[in-house]
Design a protein around this motif. Structure first.
Motif, PDB file in Angstrom:
ATOM      1  N   ILE A 151       0.853  -1.201   0.000  1.00 27.69           N
ATOM      2  CA  ILE A 151       0.000   0.000   0.000  1.00 27.69           C
ATOM      3  C   ILE A 151       0.885   1.245   0.000  1.00 27.69           C
ATOM      4  O   ILE A 151       0.650   2.196  -0.749  1.00 27.69           O
ATOM      5  CB  ILE A 151      -0.913   0.006   1.258  1.00 27.69           C
ATOM      6  N   ARG A 152       1.941   1.220   0.814  1.00 25.95           N
ATOM      7  CA  ARG A 152       2.818   2.395   0.903  1.00 25.95           C
ATOM      8  C   ARG A 152       3.497   2.652  -0.437  1.00 25.95           C
ATOM      9  O   ARG A 152       3.614   3.793  -0.877  1.00 25.95           O
ATOM     10  CB  ARG A 152       3.882   2.170   1.980  1.00 25.95           C
ATOM     11  N   LEU A 153       3.908   1.569  -1.078  1.00 22.51           N
ATOM     12  CA  LEU A 153       4.574   1.713  -2.378  1.00 22.51           C
ATOM     13  C   LEU A 153       3.616   2.346  -3.383  1.00 22.51           C
ATOM     14  O   LEU A 153       3.988   3.257  -4.134  1.00 22.51           O
ATOM     15  CB  LEU A 153       5.020   0.331  -2.855  1.00 22.51           C
ATOM     16  N   LEU A 154       2.360   1.882  -3.357  1.00 21.71           N
ATOM     17  CA  LEU A 154       1.384   2.435  -4.297  1.00 21.71           C
ATOM     18  C   LEU A 154       1.053   3.883  -3.964  1.00 21.71           C
ATOM     19  O   LEU A 154       0.844   4.701  -4.856  1.00 21.71           O
ATOM     20  CB  LEU A 154       0.114   1.576  -4.301  1.00 21.71           C
ATOM     21  N   GLU A 187       8.447   9.898  -2.830  1.00 23.76           N
ATOM     22  CA  GLU A 187       7.611   9.259  -3.845  1.00 23.76           C
ATOM     23  C   GLU A 187       7.990   7.788  -3.926  1.00 23.76           C
ATOM     24  O   GLU A 187       8.617   7.270  -3.012  1.00 23.76           O
ATOM     25  CB  GLU A 187       7.696   9.992  -5.181  1.00 23.76           C
ATOM     26  N   VAL A 188       7.655   7.131  -5.016  1.00 19.61           N
ATOM     27  CA  VAL A 188       7.726   5.668  -5.029  1.00 19.61           C
ATOM     28  C   VAL A 188       9.143   5.146  -4.779  1.00 19.61           C
ATOM     29  O   VAL A 188       9.344   4.194  -4.015  1.00 19.61           O
ATOM     30  CB  VAL A 188       7.112   5.111  -6.347  1.00 19.61           C
ATOM     31  N   VAL A 189      10.153   5.809  -5.340  1.00 17.10           N
ATOM     32  CA  VAL A 189      11.528   5.332  -5.154  1.00 17.10           C
ATOM     33  C   VAL A 189      11.966   5.497  -3.698  1.00 17.10           C
ATOM     34  O   VAL A 189      12.563   4.598  -3.104  1.00 17.10           O
ATOM     35  CB  VAL A 189      12.494   6.100  -6.083  1.00 17.10           C
ATOM     36  N   LYS A 190      11.608   6.660  -3.135  1.00 20.60           N
ATOM     37  CA  LYS A 190      12.002   6.939  -1.743  1.00 20.60           C
ATOM     38  C   LYS A 190      11.309   5.970  -0.797  1.00 20.60           C
ATOM     39  O   LYS A 190      11.930   5.458   0.135  1.00 20.60           O
ATOM     40  CB  LYS A 190      11.616   8.388  -1.414  1.00 20.60           C
ATOM     41  N   VAL A 191      10.018   5.719  -1.020  1.00 20.97           N
ATOM     42  CA  VAL A 191       9.295   4.757  -0.190  1.00 20.97           C
ATOM     43  C   VAL A 191       9.954   3.385  -0.315  1.00 20.97           C
ATOM     44  O   VAL A 191      10.150   2.687   0.674  1.00 20.97           O
ATOM     45  CB  VAL A 191       7.802   4.687  -0.603  1.00 20.97           C
ATOM     46  N   TRP A 236      13.920  -7.107  -4.962  1.00 18.47           N
ATOM     47  CA  TRP A 236      12.483  -7.215  -5.227  1.00 18.47           C
ATOM     48  C   TRP A 236      11.825  -5.851  -5.326  1.00 18.47           C
ATOM     49  O   TRP A 236      11.009  -5.620  -6.216  1.00 18.47           O
ATOM     50  CB  TRP A 236      11.816  -8.065  -4.134  1.00 18.47           C
ATOM     51  N   ILE A 237      12.183  -4.967  -4.377  1.00 16.76           N
ATOM     52  CA  ILE A 237      11.528  -3.648  -4.379  1.00 16.76           C
ATOM     53  C   ILE A 237      11.866  -2.895  -5.658  1.00 16.76           C
ATOM     54  O   ILE A 237      10.976  -2.367  -6.336  1.00 16.76           O
ATOM     55  CB  ILE A 237      11.965  -2.840  -3.136  1.00 16.76           C
ATOM     56  N   TYR A 238      13.155  -2.850  -6.024  1.00 18.77           N
ATOM     57  CA  TYR A 238      13.509  -2.118  -7.236  1.00 18.77           C
ATOM     58  C   TYR A 238      12.939  -2.805  -8.469  1.00 18.77           C
ATOM     59  O   TYR A 238      12.546  -2.141  -9.433  1.00 18.77           O
ATOM     60  CB  TYR A 238      15.021  -1.923  -7.350  1.00 18.77           C
ATOM     61  N   GLY A 239      12.864  -4.133  -8.418  1.00 19.87           N
ATOM     62  CA  GLY A 239      12.231  -4.855  -9.520  1.00 19.87           C
ATOM     63  C   GLY A 239      10.764  -4.467  -9.672  1.00 19.87           C
ATOM     64  O   GLY A 239      10.283  -4.205 -10.773  1.00 19.87           O
ATOM     65  N   VAL A 240      10.075  -4.365  -8.523  1.00 17.01           N
ATOM     66  CA  VAL A 240       8.645  -4.015  -8.566  1.00 17.01           C
ATOM     67  C   VAL A 240       8.480  -2.580  -9.075  1.00 17.01           C
ATOM     68  O   VAL A 240       7.611  -2.305  -9.916  1.00 17.01           O
ATOM     69  CB  VAL A 240       8.008  -4.182  -7.166  1.00 17.01           C
ATOM     70  N   ILE A 241       9.337  -1.668  -8.599  1.00 15.42           N
ATOM     71  CA  ILE A 241       9.223  -0.267  -9.042  1.00 15.42           C
ATOM     72  C   ILE A 241       9.470  -0.180 -10.546  1.00 15.42           C
ATOM     73  O   ILE A 241       8.767   0.539 -11.268  1.00 15.42           O
ATOM     74  CB  ILE A 241      10.214   0.628  -8.269  1.00 15.42           C
ATOM     75  N   PHE A 242      10.464  -0.945 -11.008  1.00 14.34           N
ATOM     76  CA  PHE A 242      10.759  -1.020 -12.444  1.00 14.34           C
ATOM     77  C   PHE A 242       9.491  -1.377 -13.227  1.00 14.34           C
ATOM     78  O   PHE A 242       9.121  -0.710 -14.192  1.00 14.34           O
ATOM     79  CB  PHE A 242      11.846  -2.090 -12.634  1.00 14.34           C
ATOM     80  N   PHE A 243       8.781  -2.419 -12.745  1.00  7.75           N
ATOM     81  CA  PHE A 243       7.582  -2.842 -13.476  1.00  7.75           C
ATOM     82  C   PHE A 243       6.418  -1.881 -13.294  1.00  7.75           C
ATOM     83  O   PHE A 243       5.593  -1.741 -14.186  1.00  7.75           O
ATOM     84  CB  PHE A 243       7.191  -4.274 -13.090  1.00  7.75           C
ATOM     85  N   LEU A 244       6.366  -1.198 -12.123  1.00  4.17           N
ATOM     86  CA  LEU A 244       5.297  -0.207 -11.946  1.00  4.17           C
ATOM     87  C   LEU A 244       5.429   0.887 -12.995  1.00  4.17           C
ATOM     88  O   LEU A 244       4.447   1.289 -13.626  1.00  4.17           O
ATOM     89  CB  LEU A 244       5.374   0.402 -10.535  1.00  4.17           C
TER      90      LEU A 244
END
Lengths: 219, 226
Positions: free
Chosen positions: B16-19, B174-178, B196-204
């Motif tokens: 949720i925080r990432l979104l 924002e999303v990267v900082k979170v 995983w987190i950077y992978g998910v942000i990449f796909f977002l």
């Protein structure tokens, strides 16, 4: 604005600019090759490789360089792939630039009329000769404007390398701001450095483009 | 191990925080895109004026903004303006200012080239058919300009969305900082979180930009037959 401070800062900016230019050059050369390869694969519709190139281009074009770098620099070590910040920067730049260059070449390749290739084949040129003597010279000259835009774009993108701990221009400016609060001088030198790198390149490309347009190759 | 690293996403409110972080990115991009489009159209129309002074000023503005990396512009506003004018700008406000200045320049150039790409015979034919100036613009010039402009403007918007990732570097949450916060918080419990987190942000980012870029490509193809 203090002249003495500017003088004191100059050497640091010089070496940082050197680093930026060096990495940009390697990255652009790499992007050029990757782009050329991808566009030829797509042009000749090589099965298998074509899909891979397509997925790569979409992935690389639709994500920011910063995230690509973070993934390379912070993510990959977790599965045992440890890259230095310089390797990361170059890899990231090639990953990003390759797809942009591929798109530039693609429009150039599409602009070469089929009759050129058919004529070459009927003259008895081999496939390699067709690529080397007929296809690429025409395609590259058509894609020069797009290529120039990409070169400037990629040099601009190098500004995010400070985020993976590379001592480039942004990094230098940031540390001077942090250490001495000479914000005005640090930012002035930063702008000056980027202008010094990018303005000549932009002017040279404008001249080349104008020359090519005068040449009016093809039609 | 790595296979379980993805669970960091589902721990607590991480996803949720990432979104939420992504929403900040989208908000700033959309606001900047909106401002840039409006000001860019005005700038583009100004740039077609024949006055040499106007031409020189707009050209200088365009070239400077285009040649400077966006991160440098962010630094100039975020660190430089604060010192020069003694105003305290938050990261978010600086980001919107910078992206609007940059987007306006790029959009202005797109509008200018779309306007001058309408051949003179279109105006002349319109006049020969007895249309008034207003009718010529309404039925001939504006529809053609829009067809050329919209795909390019959408492409510009995706570039702006991608560039907003830079604002993490001037401290906007924002999303990267979170993502970084989540990685820091789970450094001991999930060591492979960064992957995983950077992978998910990449796909977002991919999920947002890909459909928009495809739409632009489709529109360009559909309207290119004119």
């Amino acid at each position: 604005m203090n002249i003495d401070v500017l003088k004191e800062y100059a050497p640091a900016y010089f070496s940082a600019a050197g680093l930026t230019v060096r990495i940009a050059l390697i990255g652009i050369a790499g992007s050029f090759l990757v782009g050329l390869l991808c566009s030829l694969i797509r042009y000749y519709k090589i099965p298998g490789l074509r899909q891979i190139a397509g997925v790569y281009i979409e992935l690389s074009r639709n994500t920011p360089l910063l995230i690509q770098l973070f993934f390379l620099y912070f993510g990959l070590p977790k599965i045992g792939i440890l890259l230095s910040s310089e390797t990361c920067a170059i890899t990231g730049l090639i990953f990003l630039g390759g797809s942009y260059m591929a798109e530039a070449f693609r429009s150039g390749l599409e602009a070469v009329p089929n009759i050129q290739i058919e004529s070459a084949l009927s003259l008895g040129l081999t496939k390699g000769q067709v690529i080397g003597y007929i296809l690429l010279p025409q395609a590259v000259s058509v894609s020069i404007p797009a290529f120039a835009a990409n070169v400037i774009f990629l040099i601009k993108e190098t500004s995010v390398f400070s985020a993976v701990a590379l001592a480039d221009l942004m990094y230098t400016a940031k540390s001077f701001i942090g250490m001495s609060y000479n914000t005005d001088e640090a930012l002035f030198m930063l702008v000056l450095s980027y202008l010094g790198i990018l303005l000549p390149i932009s002017v040279i490309f404008t001249i080349i483009e104008r020359k090519l347009r005068y040449a009016g190759f093809g039609n | 191990m790595q296979d379980l690293g993805i669970r960091v996403l589902f721990e607590g409110k991480n996803l949720i925080r990432l979104l939420e972080g992504l929403w900040v990115t989208i908000e700033i991009s959309l606001l900047s895109v909106l401002i840039s489009m409006i000001l860019g159209i005005v700038l583009g129309m100004i740039m077609t004026v024949k006055n040499p002074l106007v031409k020189a000023v707009t050209r200088l503005y365009l070239e400077f903004v285009r040649i400077m990396p966006q991160l440098v512009l962010l630094f100039l506003v975020y660190f430089g303006m604060t010192r020069a004018f003694h105003v305290n700008l938050s990261g978010e406000v600086s980001a919107v200012i910078v992206f609007s200045i940059w987007g306006t320049a790029e959009m202005g150039d797109l509008v200018r080239s779309a306007l001058i790409s309408i051949p003179a015979h279109q105006y002349e034919s319109g006049r020969a058919l007895g249309l008034t100036e207003g009718q010529i613009y309404r039925y001939i010039v504006i529809p053609q300009t829009i067809r050329r402009l919209v795909p390019l403007a959408i492409n510009l918007a995706t570039r702006m969305i991608k560039t907003t990732s830079l604002i993490a570097l001037i401290g906007v949450i924002e999303v990267v900082k979170v993502g970084q916060q989540i990685i820091e918080a789970s450094r001991l419990s999930v060591p492979s979180a960064a992957l995983w987190i950077y992978g998910v942000i990449f796909f977002l980012y991919f999920i947002i930009c890909y459909p928009v870029a495809k739409l632009a490509a489709r529109l360009e193809k559909a309207w290119n037959t004119v």
